[in-house]
Design an enzyme around this catalytic site. Structure first.
Site, PDB file in Angstrom:
ATOM      1  N   ARG A 188     102.984  -6.295  63.701  1.00  0.00           N
ATOM      2  CA  ARG A 188     103.988  -6.648  64.696  1.00  0.00           C
ATOM      3  C   ARG A 188     103.289  -7.353  65.861  1.00  0.00           C
ATOM      4  NH1 ARG A 188     101.512  -4.764  68.141  1.00  0.00           N
ATOM      5  NH2 ARG A 188     103.280  -5.073  69.486  1.00  0.00           N
ATOM      6  N   GLY A 189     104.115  -7.921  66.750  1.00  0.00           N
ATOM      7  CA  GLY A 189     103.552  -8.767  67.795  1.00  0.00           C
ATOM      8  C   GLY A 189     103.738 -10.212  67.365  1.00  0.00           C
ATOM      9  N   ALA A 190     104.204 -11.053  68.302  1.00  0.00           N
ATOM     10  CA  ALA A 190     104.626 -12.407  67.937  1.00  0.00           C
ATOM     11  C   ALA A 190     103.535 -13.227  67.220  1.00  0.00           C
ATOM     12  CB  ALA A 190     105.123 -13.132  69.189  1.00  0.00           C
ATOM     13  N   ARG A 250     111.923 -11.385  60.845  1.00  0.00           N
ATOM     14  CA  ARG A 250     112.260 -10.928  62.210  1.00  0.00           C
ATOM     15  C   ARG A 250     112.748 -12.149  62.995  1.00  0.00           C
ATOM     16  NH1 ARG A 250     108.438  -6.870  65.249  1.00  0.00           N
ATOM     17  NH2 ARG A 250     110.376  -6.502  66.383  1.00  0.00           N
ATOM     18  N   GLN A 300     104.897   1.204  71.420  1.00  0.00           N
ATOM     19  CA  GLN A 300     103.719   0.318  71.302  1.00  0.00           C
ATOM     20  C   GLN A 300     102.736   0.553  72.440  1.00  0.00           C
ATOM     21  OE1 GLN A 300     106.895  -0.727  70.993  1.00  0.00           O
ATOM     22  NE2 GLN A 300     107.105  -2.330  69.456  1.00  0.00           N
ATOM     23  N   ASP A 335     107.447 -13.239  73.352  1.00  0.00           N
ATOM     24  CA  ASP A 335     107.826 -13.503  71.962  1.00  0.00           C
ATOM     25  C   ASP A 335     108.450 -14.877  71.786  1.00  0.00           C
ATOM     26  OD1 ASP A 335     107.912 -10.405  72.391  1.00  0.00           O
ATOM     27  OD2 ASP A 335     107.527 -10.793  70.269  1.00  0.00           O
ATOM     28  N   ASN A 375     110.709 -11.091  75.812  1.00  0.00           N
ATOM     29  CA  ASN A 375     109.617 -10.160  75.506  1.00  0.00           C
ATOM     30  C   ASN A 375     110.246  -8.796  75.244  1.00  0.00           C
ATOM     31  OD1 ASN A 375     106.760  -9.666  75.241  1.00  0.00           O
ATOM     32  ND2 ASN A 375     106.889  -8.467  77.110  1.00  0.00           N
ATOM     33  N   LYS A 376     109.403  -7.823  74.938  1.00  0.00           N
ATOM     34  CA  LYS A 376     109.874  -6.486  74.564  1.00  0.00           C
ATOM     35  C   LYS A 376     110.881  -5.936  75.571  1.00  0.00           C
ATOM     36  CE  LYS A 376     109.067  -4.676  71.581  1.00  0.00           C
ATOM     37  NZ  LYS A 376     109.977  -4.803  70.418  1.00  0.00           N
TER      38      LYS A 376
HETATM   39  O1  MRU Z   1     108.525  -5.425  68.296  1.00  0.00           O
HETATM   40  P1  MRU Z   1     107.121  -5.915  68.421  1.00  0.00           P
HETATM   41  O2  MRU Z   1     106.120  -4.815  68.553  1.00  0.00           O
HETATM   42  O3  MRU Z   1     106.762  -6.909  67.360  1.00  0.00           O
HETATM   43  O4  MRU Z   1     107.159  -6.677  69.802  1.00  0.00           O
HETATM   44  C1  MRU Z   1     106.415  -7.776  70.084  1.00  0.00           C
HETATM   45  C2  MRU Z   1     105.442  -7.458  71.094  1.00  0.00           C
HETATM   46  O5  MRU Z   1     104.403  -6.936  70.785  1.00  0.00           O
HETATM   47  C3  MRU Z   1     105.697  -7.707  72.484  1.00  0.00           C
HETATM   48  O6  MRU Z   1     106.931  -8.139  72.839  1.00  0.00           O
HETATM   49  C4  MRU Z   1     104.567  -8.456  73.117  1.00  0.00           C
HETATM   50  O7  MRU Z   1     104.640  -8.264  74.467  1.00  0.00           O
HETATM   51  C5  MRU Z   1     104.524  -9.931  72.807  1.00  0.00           C
HETATM   52  S1  MRU Z   1     103.581 -10.301  71.398  1.00  0.00           S
HETATM   53  C6  MRU Z   1     101.926 -10.446  71.965  1.00  0.00           C
END
Ligand code: MRU
Length: 358
Positions: A54-56, A96, A205, A246, A256-257
């Site tokens: 996970r993470g963009a 996703r 996270q 993201d 973002n999250k």
């Molecule tokens: O749902 P996730 O864990 O895939 O979320 C993405 C992220 O990790 C965050 O939004 C993050 O801040 C950006 S990706 C480096």
């Protein structure tokens, strides 16, 4: 600084070895470190959907290797394999919705594929492209770490208290991290007194990944409930909120999250600076503003249950997992192409015309 960061590197989440994509199962961290091997596009799409990776930037990199695995199987099956591969493009792209890095990486793979006419050269070309996506993300993070650290130093000279949200670390990227790359570089430069890591409900996270990464690097870190952030801004003299992204739209709005938007509102109220750190692969110039970004809604059980055990009453659930922070709440967007202070559409357009800095 680059050499110091390289020397201190401890964590990675993605490895391409002997024709298999290995992903560190992030659902089990920090308790267990289990690497899962993936050898098909379907398996990679499933791993992205299930949050193994996970993470963009990380899901973009994983999707690129997923496509390579898809091409390997489609070529072996023969027939009109290019047409059949479209199914893998679709499955990976749909895994996703919010992070644009996923489609960006698949688009790069598609362009590379279109340039190769000889079937015998396809797999080597796609492998080179996927490895290039991984390597360039690592390089971008090293550049951004330096730029973000210098931005902190421009405003403050002693050790600072910083706050971050979710995980924008090595685990979410090809290495080092975006927001955590900046925090790591700031730590090496003596600019970090303490990092406050939001827990980041519902997937945690912050507690499971960010706190683990920072503690492993010897960065002083305190974990806090998401709801404590405004209180900490008021009482702890925090100077910067530093987060990843993201998707960033043409006007500088940032997805973002979930929880990031309220941090930005609170940061402005308390006079803290708000920094977003993301590679240019996260910038989507095809979307004018943040309201155009598809926001992922996940299963309500993520809120109704804890560790598989029901903890809530029988009620409806709303579970958006990203939000949009408007550009006018952001002090700086740090990318590998440079820093945009007080972002707007004109500054974002100018940034995207630039070459990479490294
Ligand atoms: O749902 P996730 O864990 O895939 O979320 C993405 C992220 O990790 C965050 O939004 C993050 O801040 C950006 S990706 C480096």
């Amino acid at each position: 600084m680059r050499d110091e960061l390289l020397a201190a590197e401890k964590v990675k989440a993605i490895e391409w070895r002997d024709g298999t994509l290995f992903l560190l199962d992030q659902r089990l961290l920090p308790g267990e470190q289990v690497w899962l091997g993936h050898d098909s596009a379907v398996a990679v799409a499933q791993a992205i959907r299930d949050m193994v990776v996970r993470g963009a930037p990380a899901i973009g990199i994983a999707a690129a290797f997923g496509l390579l695995l898809g091409a390997r199987a489609r070529l072996a099956a023969g027939g009109d394999w290019r047409a059949a591969l479209e199914e893998d493009f679709r499955a990976l792209a749909a895994s996703r919705p919010t992070a644009v890095n996923l489609c960006w990486a698949l688009e790069r793979m598609r362009e590379r594929l279109q340039r190769v006419k000889n079937d015998g050269e396809v797999l080597a070309a796609l492998e080179a492209e996927a490895v290039g996506i991984l390597d360039s993300d690592r390089e971008a993070n090293l550049t951004m770490a330096q730029l973000g650290m210098e931005l902190i130093r421009k405003h403050q000279d002693g050790p600072q208290k910083l706050l971050t949200h979710c995980n924008a670390g090595a685990l979410a990227t090809g290495g080092f991290g975006t927001a955590l790359g900046v925090i790591r570089a700031a730590h090496l430069a003596g600019l970090v007194e303490r990092v406050y890591a939001d827990e980041t409900r519902p997937w945690l996270q912050g507690s499971r990944l960010t706190a683990w990464e920072l503690a492993g690097d010897g960065v002083p870190v305190s974990l806090n409930a998401d709801a404590a952030a405004a209180h900490l801004m008021k009482t702890e003299s925090i100077t910067w909120v530093i987060v990843g992204a993201d998707r960033i739209t043409a006007n500088g709005d940032v997805a973002n999250k979930i929880g990031t938007y309220q941090l930005a509102v609170n940061a402005m109220h308390h006079g803290l600076r708000f920094m977003v750190v993301a590679p240019s692969s996260t910038i989507d110039m095809s979307l004018e503003e943040g309201d155009d970004i598809p926001i992922e809604e996940r299963d309500g059980r993520e809120l109704l249950e804890l560790d598989g055990r029901r903890v809530a009453a029988e009620v409806a659930v709303v579970n958006p997992v990203f939000d949009v922070t408007p550009a006018d709440l952001i002090d700086a967007i740090v990318t590998e192409k440079g820093v945009v202070e007080r972002p707007d559409a004109a500054k974002m357009a100018k940034l995207m015309c630039r070459k990479r800095l490294h």
